[in-house]
Write a protein that holds these residues in place. Structure first.
Motif, PDB file in Angstrom:
ATOM      1  N   VAL A 323       0.773  -1.484  -0.109  1.00  0.00           N
ATOM      2  CA  VAL A 323       0.019   0.254   0.075  1.00  0.00           C
ATOM      3  C   VAL A 323       0.923   1.240   0.595  1.00  0.00           C
ATOM      4  O   VAL A 323       1.650   1.163   0.501  1.00  0.00           O
ATOM      5  CB  VAL A 323      -0.969   0.417   1.081  1.00  0.00           C
ATOM      6  N   ASP A 324       0.400   2.109  -0.848  1.00  0.00           N
ATOM      7  CA  ASP A 324       1.152   3.909  -0.719  1.00  0.00           C
ATOM      8  C   ASP A 324       0.263   4.540   0.221  1.00  0.00           C
ATOM      9  O   ASP A 324       1.039   5.071   0.623  1.00  0.00           O
ATOM     10  CB  ASP A 324       1.084   4.363  -2.725  1.00  0.00           C
ATOM     11  N   ALA A 325      -0.658   5.023  -0.087  1.00  0.00           N
ATOM     12  CA  ALA A 325      -1.726   5.202   1.186  1.00  0.00           C
ATOM     13  C   ALA A 325      -3.007   5.138   1.343  1.00  0.00           C
ATOM     14  O   ALA A 325      -3.101   4.435   1.376  1.00  0.00           O
ATOM     15  CB  ALA A 325      -1.335   6.899   0.446  1.00  0.00           C
ATOM     16  N   ILE A 326      -3.019   5.481   2.703  1.00  0.00           N
ATOM     17  CA  ILE A 326      -4.399   5.058   3.698  1.00  0.00           C
ATOM     18  C   ILE A 326      -5.063   6.474   3.812  1.00  0.00           C
ATOM     19  O   ILE A 326      -4.602   7.754   3.967  1.00  0.00           O
ATOM     20  CB  ILE A 326      -3.922   5.033   4.692  1.00  0.00           C
ATOM     21  N   VAL A 327      -5.747   6.861   3.182  1.00  0.00           N
ATOM     22  CA  VAL A 327      -7.330   7.685   2.989  1.00  0.00           C
ATOM     23  C   VAL A 327      -8.136   7.529   4.318  1.00  0.00           C
ATOM     24  O   VAL A 327      -9.080   6.771   4.008  1.00  0.00           O
ATOM     25  CB  VAL A 327      -7.001   7.822   1.690  1.00  0.00           C
ATOM     26  N   PHE A 328      -8.176   9.117   4.640  1.00  0.00           N
ATOM     27  CA  PHE A 328      -9.508   8.964   6.067  1.00  0.00           C
ATOM     28  C   PHE A 328     -10.502   9.471   5.680  1.00  0.00           C
ATOM     29  O   PHE A 328     -10.025  11.339   4.961  1.00  0.00           O
ATOM     30  CB  PHE A 328      -8.702   9.255   7.440  1.00  0.00           C
ATOM     31  N   THR A 329     -11.574   9.282   5.177  1.00  0.00           N
ATOM     32  CA  THR A 329     -12.340  10.425   4.975  1.00  0.00           C
ATOM     33  C   THR A 329     -13.671   9.606   5.531  1.00  0.00           C
ATOM     34  O   THR A 329     -14.086   9.377   6.668  1.00  0.00           O
ATOM     35  CB  THR A 329     -12.876  10.720   3.109  1.00  0.00           C
ATOM     36  N   ALA A 330     -14.856  11.172   5.748  1.00  0.00           N
ATOM     37  CA  ALA A 330     -16.029  11.614   6.039  1.00  0.00           C
ATOM     38  C   ALA A 330     -15.839  12.233   7.540  1.00  0.00           C
ATOM     39  O   ALA A 330     -15.020  11.477   8.539  1.00  0.00           O
ATOM     40  CB  ALA A 330     -16.721  10.132   5.936  1.00  0.00           C
ATOM     41  N   GLY A 331     -17.250  11.884   8.331  1.00  0.00           N
ATOM     42  CA  GLY A 331     -17.475  12.514   9.558  1.00  0.00           C
ATOM     43  C   GLY A 331     -16.498  11.819  10.493  1.00  0.00           C
ATOM     44  O   GLY A 331     -15.622  12.847  10.854  1.00  0.00           O
ATOM     45  N   ILE A 332     -16.396  11.023  10.492  1.00  0.00           N
ATOM     46  CA  ILE A 332     -14.862  10.399  12.009  1.00  0.00           C
ATOM     47  C   ILE A 332     -13.986  10.561  11.319  1.00  0.00           C
ATOM     48  O   ILE A 332     -13.080  10.626  11.917  1.00  0.00           O
ATOM     49  CB  ILE A 332     -15.261   8.250  12.237  1.00  0.00           C
ATOM     50  N   GLY A 333     -14.044   9.388  10.009  1.00  0.00           N
ATOM     51  CA  GLY A 333     -12.127  10.343   9.323  1.00  0.00           C
ATOM     52  C   GLY A 333     -11.740  11.328   9.660  1.00  0.00           C
ATOM     53  O   GLY A 333     -10.097  11.548   9.672  1.00  0.00           O
ATOM     54  N   GLU A 334     -12.292  11.887   8.948  1.00  0.00           N
ATOM     55  CA  GLU A 334     -12.138  13.605   9.118  1.00  0.00           C
ATOM     56  C   GLU A 334     -11.205  14.338  10.157  1.00  0.00           C
ATOM     57  O   GLU A 334     -10.820  15.753  10.841  1.00  0.00           O
ATOM     58  CB  GLU A 334     -12.521  13.964   8.296  1.00  0.00           C
TER      59      GLU A 334
END
Ligand code: ADP
Length: 401
Positions: A323-334
């Motif tokens: 894996v090159d990158a892990i992305v966090f998004t949405a209410g909890i992730g952000e």
């Protein structure tokens, strides 16, 4: 180009009018509780004060009338005439196996979307009503359907098949579909921009962690695997959904508690997840506050969640050979640095190494929260499904000219 983006739920209509050339949002609207006496509309015109008022909207037709009247209102409207709007983009939840891309809505497309309603009985009928209502109010404006499932249509067969007798796949199209596709695709594109590398070369794990949560393995720009399945119930623990459980539990509870199929459906979709584990709330903010005061069930719920996300990340790193990158998004992730830290703890063997200061400082905005030397970048990227839907709508409408 002015694009009206509509997300029609069973009892709500979310709307956004975007000017794609200027890159601005002209107005946002939220109509809630359609069909109920306390139906309410909130409208945010850009640069002006938000207006909100109770309305009478017995169905999606009257709902859309409320939305379009606000958009053309003499005092706070965004346009003088609805004809100024060049296209409408609809979020449509299920496109089945038929749609791997956004499409211009025609009578033939509507027939297929209606067929797909069997796969998403809670969502597609509302989307269909929204499309029909637009046809009435804006008959000459092109409409585009952008499917939640489309991005995941690249998932290969050995990954989307359940190990059930094959005839159920042939007969009912029973398979894994995946959801949140628009969000996963949007943050994957953004991640490539942030990393300044071509998306086609990257192995990304995108974590959409909101009230509904899912993780996707995005390899070379395509969805390879995702945690949601035939329905959005599969995968991670969510606000009120179980995520993965042994299917035998359904049969056990039906027998022991005398539950009907509808009651089991309700239990798994609306009473489980954070809410069921904690007995308190589906909202992580409430659970953090309660856990700080010693609430044991809130605490355990906050431990169950990140473990499941971590496990998915590990399995998708294996599926992609790294894996090159892990992305966090949405209410909890952000917005929840603690959750991100709990998920990343133990992933050092993969090359993950987050910087606690950067992590803490990154809330609701984009940022790289890894240390300089980390082999795997960990990014926070606010999702923007409306912008993605508007861009897709523009692309489809221009291609059809
Ligand atoms: P939806 O799936 O409804 O679009 P969102 O992506 O908006 O959900 O996420 C909503 C959830 O995000 C809330 O239920 C809450 O659990 C979580 N959340 C929002 N803000 C915060 C915050 N500041 N800290 C922790 N969790 C948050």
């Amino acid at each position: 180009m002015l694009v009206l983006v509509l997300n029609c739920g069973s009892s709500s209509i979310k709307s956004q009018l975007l000017d794609l050339e200027r890159g601005t949002v002209l107005a946002k609207g939220l109509l809630e509780k359609i069909g109920l006496p306390d139906c309410f509309f909130t409208y945010e015109p850009s640069g002006r004060e938000t207006v909100s008022f109770p309305v009478e909207a017995k169905d999606h037709f009257s709902g859309l009338e409320v939305v379009t009247s606000a958009l053309t209102h003499p005092a706070y409207g965004a346009v003088k005439d609805l004809k100024e709007i060049d296209a409408i983009g609809h979020r449509v939840v299920h496109g089945g196996e038929k749609f791997s891309n956004a499409v211009l809505i025609t009578d033939e497309v509507m027939e297929v979307v209606e067929e797909c309603a069997a796969l998403a009985p809670l969502h597609n009928p509302a989307n269909i009503m929204g499309i029909r209502a637009c046809k009435r109010f804006m008959p000459d404006t092109p409409q585009v359907a952008v499917f939640d499932t489309a991005f995941h249509q690249t998932i290969p067969k050995h990954i989307f098949l359940y190990a059930l007798p094959y005839e159920y796949y042939s007969k009912y199209k029973l398979r894994r579909y995946g959801f949140h596709g628009t969000s996963h695709q949007y943050v994957a594109q953004k991640a490539a921009e942030m990393l300044d590398r071509p998306l086609e070369e990257l192995r990304l794990i995108t974590c959409h962690l909101g009230n509904g949560s899912s993780v996707t393995a995005v390899k070379n720009g395509c969805s390879l695997d995702t945690s949601m399945g035939f329905t959005p119930l599969e995968g991670l623990v969510m606000g009120t959904r179980t995520g993965d459980i042994d299917p035998a539990i359904a049969l056990f509870l039906m027998e022991k508690e005398g539950l009907s199929t509808q009651e089991v459906d309700d239990l798994f979709n609306k009473k489980s997840g954070f809410l069921g584990l904690s007995g308190l709330s589906n909202d992580v903010r409430d659970l953090r506050a309660a856990a700080a005061k010693g609430h044991k069930r809130a605490r355990i719920a906050l431990e169950v969640y990140p473990y499941r996300v971590k496990k998915r990340i590990g399995s998708y790193a294996a599926a992609m050979g790294g894996v090159d990158a892990i992305v966090f998004t949405a209410g909890i992730g952000e917005n929840d640095p603690q959750m991100r830290a709990d998920i990343c703890a133990g992933l050092e063997f993969l090359g993950v190494d987050i910087d606690p200061r950067k992590n803490k400082a990154t809330r609701g905005k984009a940022g790289d929260i890894s240390t300089e030397s980390a082999k795997v970048r960990v990014l926070v990227i606010p999702t923007n499904e409306e912008l993605m839907i508007a861009r897709e709508t523009k692309r489809v409408v221009e291609a059809a000219k």
